[in-house]
Design an enzyme around this catalytic site. Structure first.
Site, short mmCIF file in Angstrom:
data_model
loop_
_atom_site.label_atom_id
_atom_site.label_comp_id
_atom_site.label_asym_id
_atom_site.label_seq_id
_atom_site.Cartn_x
_atom_site.Cartn_y
_atom_site.Cartn_z
N GLY A 31 52.44 27.56 57.31
CA GLY A 31 53.54 28.50 57.05
C GLY A 31 53.15 29.73 56.27
N CYS A 240 73.49 24.28 83.38
CA CYS A 240 72.75 25.22 84.23
C CYS A 240 73.36 25.21 85.64
CB CYS A 240 71.28 24.83 84.29
SG CYS A 240 70.35 25.81 85.49
N CYS A 243 70.34 23.89 88.19
CA CYS A 243 69.78 22.53 88.16
C CYS A 243 70.69 21.54 87.47
CB CYS A 243 68.40 22.52 87.50
SG CYS A 243 68.45 22.63 85.70
N CYS A 265 68.88 28.07 83.38
CA CYS A 265 67.86 27.75 82.37
C CYS A 265 66.98 28.98 82.14
CB CYS A 265 66.95 26.62 82.84
SG CYS A 265 67.74 25.02 83.02
N CYS A 271 63.49 24.47 85.02
CA CYS A 271 64.59 24.50 85.97
C CYS A 271 64.09 24.18 87.39
CB CYS A 271 65.25 25.87 85.93
SG CYS A 271 66.89 25.94 86.70
ZN LIG Z 1 68.26 24.87 85.19
#
Ligand SMILES: [Zn+2]
Lengths: 292, 203
Positions: A31, A240, A243, A265, A271
């Site tokens: 970090g 989505c 999909c 997506c 996807c």
């Molecule tokens: Zn998708």
């Protein structure tokens, strides 16, 4: 391809050594932003020269490289970076997340869980999460040194009092192993939980700002929040449309002049893999019936 | 004899062998306690192949190198001068550094752990605002195995075991995080890392 015309992965050996040393110190101090002497790359800064330099320092000829821009493999930026390393490092490239050994990304973390054999390299525009509070580098460095992160919390809390919630939806700051506050790059805060406890090595490169930082695997990464306002991943109330995935980060796409829209997506490989496996969304058609 | 080892102690194909060696070192640093093979070159005695490969991969004229004890031989110095070009830190410089506060910047300290042990106080551990400006130790051990001290922290899923030569000094190193030094332990052709972020418990 004329291999003789290039250094392996474009950069000269001394530059790669300098970047490699910075990566190792970044991994040893998760970090913390390690300064490095960024080099000119044959592409504009906005195209992720920091990520490109980190990738160049990490690549081996056996790698399979994937490059994504906002989740997509086919944007100009992603295509150019992929071609650049095909040419200069002779590596294979892929669009399949599961097949890639090194993934360079801008603004997304792949939906598919990464494995211990993968490296994720982020392109970072502004590595300093405190920069908007304090423009002076010497001061932000002091704030990190002393863990003076109160102002950051005040800013987030002001956000809540104004909006009823924390409105920051990209580059949402995180705390690494309870020590350094870190900018996760402009990923949607939807992706923040995937930063923590990942099996993969995560490396961050900022070219213009000349900083490298890192998260080793299985590192604890917490999004900043408050007891009365815990961190929440906001998600659009849609599946989505292509999909049918219920749990992915979606892009809104305007589909005609009348303003019709669909949600798909943002991770195009995720996807299309789902669609190939027979999943169909509200507006999708089975893959086999599509014109290739 | 491995065919890929180069007589003369340098990389045969530097860009590719350095890239592969770095990936091994990066994976080691990212996964404290994991043991990997690292032997792209055959450095002069008493440096082990793993120690020599690590040094050749990471050091250059911008990073001073300290050769501790038995590692400080004329052949080792010549090898560093010829293949790496790094300035050698004399033991006397190290002592004077300690007197004036620790030196800035990254240095590599190489040798048997037993020889490095006495110099830890003089090696840079970074500054509070720049903790990265710190020493990396390449410390040779008679053996390395995944047994002994228990390691936990970033890079470790649950617990990892590593045959550390001792524990208290690494607990102290971790306690001053983000300051500290980072270690590559080497033995023959093997390497494992112990960064300052790792918590160490005696077995
Ligand atoms: Zn998708």
């Amino acid at each position: 391809m004329n291999a003789q015309a290039y250094n392996f992965a474009y950069l000269d050996e001394q530059t790669k050594r300098m970047i490699r040393r910075a990566i190792l110190k970044g991994l040893a101090i998760p970090g913390y932003q390690v300064p490095f002497a960024s080099r000119e790359m044959p592409m504009p800064y906005g195209w992720g020269t920091g990520g490109v330099q980190v990738t160049a320092a990490c690549l081996v000829p056996e790698d399979k490289l994937k490059v994504i821009d906002q989740g997509a493999d086919d944007t100009t930026n992603a295509v150019s970076i992929r071609k650049f390393f095909e040419k200069t490092a002779g590596v294979e490239v892929t669009e399949a997340t599961g097949e890639a050994s090194l993934i360079q990304t801008r603004h997304r973390i792949p939906e598919q869980d990464l494995s211990k054999d993968q490296i994720l390299v982020y392109q970072v525009p502004i590595p300093e999460p405190l920069r908007f509070l304090e423009p002076r580098e010497t001061e932000t460095r002091k704030m990190h040194e002393l863990e003076e992160y109160g102002l950051m919390h005040v800013k987030l809390y002001e956000d809540i009092s104004r909006h009823g919630e924390i409105s920051t939806s990209y580059a949402y700051p995180v705390k690494v192993e309870g020590r350094y506050i870190m900018d996760p790059s402009p990923i949607p805060k939807f992706d923040n939980p995937k930063l923590s406890d990942s099996s993969a090595i995560q490396l961050f490169g900022a070219g213009r700002e000349q900083r490298i930082y890192a998260l080793p695997p299985y590192t604890d990464v917490q999004s900043l929040d408050f007891e009365d306002y815990p961190f929440e991943v906001s998600k659009a109330p849609h599946d989505c449309d292509l999909c049918g995935a219920k749990d992915t980060y979606l892009d809104e796409v305007i589909t005609d002049d009348a303003g019709s829209r669909m949600y798909v997506c943002s991770d195009t490989d995720f996807c299309s893999t789902r669609r190939q496996n027979g999943h169909v969304g509200r507006l999708g058609t089975p893959v086999s019936s599509e014109v290739a | 004899m491995n065919m890929h080892k180069t007589a003369g102690g340098g990389f045969k194909d530097a860009p590719v062998e350095a890239a592969r060696s770095f990936r091994i070192l990066m994976n080691a640093m990212a996964r404290p306690g994991s043991i990997s093979q690292l032997d792209a070159i055959e450095p002069p005695d008493p440096l082990s192949p793993a120690a020599g490969t690590a040094l050749l991969t990471l050091a250059d004229p911008t990073t001073p190198v300290f050769l501790a004890g038995a590692a400080d031989t004329e052949t080792a110095r010549n090898w560093v001068a010829f293949h790496i070009g790094a300035p050698i830190i004399e033991p006397s410089d190290l002592r004077s550094f300690a007197g004036r506060g620790r030196p800035p910047g990254e240095v590599f300290a190489v040798g048997a752990w037993a020889d490095l042990r006495g110099h830890l106080e003089a090696l840079p551990i970074g500054r509070p605002d720049y903790p990265d400006r710190s020493a990396t130790l390449i410390a040779d051990l008679p053996t390395i195995a995944n047994s002994g001290a228990k390691l936990s922290g970033p890079g470790i899923r649950a617990i990892e075991a590593l045959s550390l030569p001792e524990t208290e000094v690494f607990q102290e190193n971790n306690a001053r995080f983000p300051l500290g030094f980072d270690v590559f332990f080497t033995s023959g052709s093997l390497v494992a890392a112990l960064p300052r972020s790792t918590r160490v418990e005696a077995a």
